[in-house]
Scaffold this motif. Structure first.
Motif, PDB file in Angstrom:
ATOM      1  N   ASP A  94      -9.536  84.271 -70.194  1.00  0.00           N
ATOM      2  CA  ASP A  94      -9.054  84.263 -68.815  1.00  0.00           C
ATOM      3  C   ASP A  94      -7.585  83.852 -68.836  1.00  0.00           C
ATOM      4  O   ASP A  94      -7.244  82.771 -69.297  1.00  0.00           O
ATOM      5  N   VAL A  95      -6.717  84.712 -68.322  1.00  0.00           N
ATOM      6  CA  VAL A  95      -5.288  84.414 -68.353  1.00  0.00           C
ATOM      7  C   VAL A  95      -4.758  83.895 -67.022  1.00  0.00           C
ATOM      8  O   VAL A  95      -3.607  83.477 -66.923  1.00  0.00           O
ATOM      9  N   ALA A  96      -5.591  83.915 -65.972  1.00  0.00           N
ATOM     10  CA  ALA A  96      -5.116  83.563 -64.639  1.00  0.00           C
ATOM     11  C   ALA A  96      -5.401  82.123 -64.259  1.00  0.00           C
ATOM     12  O   ALA A  96      -4.671  81.514 -63.474  1.00  0.00           O
ATOM     13  N   GLY A  97      -6.466  81.530 -64.798  1.00  0.00           N
ATOM     14  CA  GLY A  97      -6.856  80.198 -64.373  1.00  0.00           C
ATOM     15  C   GLY A  97      -7.528  80.208 -63.013  1.00  0.00           C
ATOM     16  O   GLY A  97      -8.015  81.254 -62.549  1.00  0.00           O
ATOM     17  N   VAL A  98      -7.558  79.063 -62.357  1.00  0.00           N
ATOM     18  CA  VAL A  98      -8.261  78.940 -61.082  1.00  0.00           C
ATOM     19  C   VAL A  98      -7.585  79.827 -60.018  1.00  0.00           C
ATOM     20  O   VAL A  98      -6.361  79.937 -59.967  1.00  0.00           O
ATOM     21  N   ARG A  99      -8.423  80.467 -59.197  1.00  0.00           N
ATOM     22  CA  ARG A  99      -7.919  81.346 -58.147  1.00  0.00           C
ATOM     23  C   ARG A  99      -8.534  80.924 -56.816  1.00  0.00           C
ATOM     24  O   ARG A  99      -9.732  80.597 -56.751  1.00  0.00           O
ATOM     25  N   VAL A 100      -7.741  80.950 -55.771  1.00  0.00           N
ATOM     26  CA  VAL A 100      -8.177  80.514 -54.453  1.00  0.00           C
ATOM     27  C   VAL A 100      -7.864  81.583 -53.431  1.00  0.00           C
ATOM     28  O   VAL A 100      -6.769  82.154 -53.428  1.00  0.00           O
ATOM     29  N   ALA A 101      -8.837  81.864 -52.555  1.00  0.00           N
ATOM     30  CA  ALA A 101      -8.644  82.830 -51.488  1.00  0.00           C
ATOM     31  C   ALA A 101      -9.257  82.286 -50.206  1.00  0.00           C
ATOM     32  O   ALA A 101     -10.230  81.527 -50.244  1.00  0.00           O
ATOM     33  N   PRO A 102      -8.715  82.652 -49.043  1.00  0.00           N
ATOM     34  CA  PRO A 102      -9.312  82.196 -47.789  1.00  0.00           C
ATOM     35  C   PRO A 102     -10.705  82.772 -47.598  1.00  0.00           C
ATOM     36  O   PRO A 102     -10.992  83.898 -48.031  1.00  0.00           O
ATOM     37  N   LEU A 103     -11.571  82.011 -46.961  1.00  0.00           N
ATOM     38  CA  LEU A 103     -12.883  82.533 -46.602  1.00  0.00           C
ATOM     39  C   LEU A 103     -12.746  83.531 -45.462  1.00  0.00           C
ATOM     40  O   LEU A 103     -11.874  83.410 -44.606  1.00  0.00           O
ATOM     41  N   GLY A 104     -13.660  84.500 -45.462  1.00  0.00           N
ATOM     42  CA  GLY A 104     -13.663  85.458 -44.362  1.00  0.00           C
ATOM     43  C   GLY A 104     -12.924  86.732 -44.692  1.00  0.00           C
ATOM     44  O   GLY A 104     -12.474  86.951 -45.789  1.00  0.00           O
TER      45      GLY A 104
END
Length: 291
Positions: free
Chosen positions: A281-291
């Motif tokens: 995995d080259v990106a690490g932790v990823r965060v996106a808004p819910l919905g």
């Protein structure tokens, strides 16, 4: 935002002699949804470890989230947590670090911030070292160290030819138990051996995977833990004798293999272990808004 979805990778640490110093993020992911509500706490979990993880404030993701929120001056009134776990628990694949990083990253996102060196500090404090946490947070190859009570790490780009295979047994481990098997001191010759091999591992993981078989050899911690996982160490030896770079993943009992062609030799008996071919995995932790 009132909710985020966090995707966080598994990780493998030590990588031979890089004890508490080297980590590699793996393409096996937990997904955690955080929904801020008016009051209370609800924890829902499916997948790995779902039957045993707590459903209250002691849940590791919740604890890490609360710590990040406290640091950032947030005070969510209520929280619904939905965990879909793919990282095996207590197998040496960084499940606890993934949980901590997920919680910290969610707190940062809800505060409108990207994860940074302070976020790594918060995450690393949970385990007392930053190798798994740094790999999970930033992806790729992590080189971690401490300066007093401060945890630091740098991210390096992995060589594109790396093709990890993790061989996961049924039995679970506890890091505090296997760490207790380590001696207080090691011979100077073994320390020098470890220093050379860990430095070579950084080069091999990033520039020349043909050197991994030599680079992943270890005298610093693996020999002392063999009594805890004899089958794990027997498999590591069998793979290495077949020319495949292999090491114990973290505190075990999972085995990390890095075959040059991505394939395990048919002659090596992997009975009792389930092989999983996973990318880096080259990106690490990823965060996106819910919905």
């Amino acid at each position: 935002m009132t909710g985020v979805r966090v995707t966080v990778p598994a990780s493998t640490a030590n990588l031979g002699s890089g004890f508490d110093a080297l980590g590699l993020a793996l393409g096996l992911h937990d997904e955690v949804e955080f929904e801020v509500t008016g009051s209370g706490l609800v924890v829902e979990a499916t997948g790995q470890g779902a039957a045993t993880v707590p459903g209250d404030e002691t849940h590791l993701v919740v604890r890490a989230f609360r710590r990040a929120c406290e640091h950032l001056g947030l005070a969510p009134a209520g929280l619904v947590l939905r965990c879909r776990n793919a990282v095996p628990h207590a197998r040496g694949l960084g499940s606890s670090s993934a949980a901590v990083v997920a919680g910290v990253a969610a707190g940062y996102a809800l505060a409108g911030h990207e994860v940074d060196t302070t976020a790594l500090q918060l995450a690393a404090e949970f385990e007392g070292h930053a190798d798994n946490a740094a790999a999970a947070m930033f992806g790729g190859v992590a080189v971690a160290w401490s300066e007093g009570d401060r945890y630091r790490a740098v991210r390096l780009d992995p060589h594109p030819a790396l093709a990890p295979v993790v061989l996961v047994p049924e039995q679970e481990s506890a890091t505090h138990t296997t760490r207790g098997l380590l001696p207080a001191t090691v011979p100077h010759a073994d320390a020098a051996f470890a220093a050379g091999r860990s430095a070579l591992a950084v080069h091999a993981l990033t520039s020349d995977p043909s050197l991994l078989l030599t680079a992943l050899d270890d005298r610093l911690h693996e020999p002392y833990r063999e009594s805890a996982w004899p089958a794990t160490y027997a498999l590591v030896r069998a793979l290495r004798e077949a020319g495949v770079a292999a090491a114990v993943s973290g505190a075990g009992p999972t085995v990390l293999a890095l075959p040059e062609d991505g394939k395990l030799p048919d002659a090596v008996d992997v009975s009792g272990f389930t092989p999983h071919h996973v990318p880096v995995d080259v990106a690490g932790v990823r965060v996106a808004p819910l919905g």
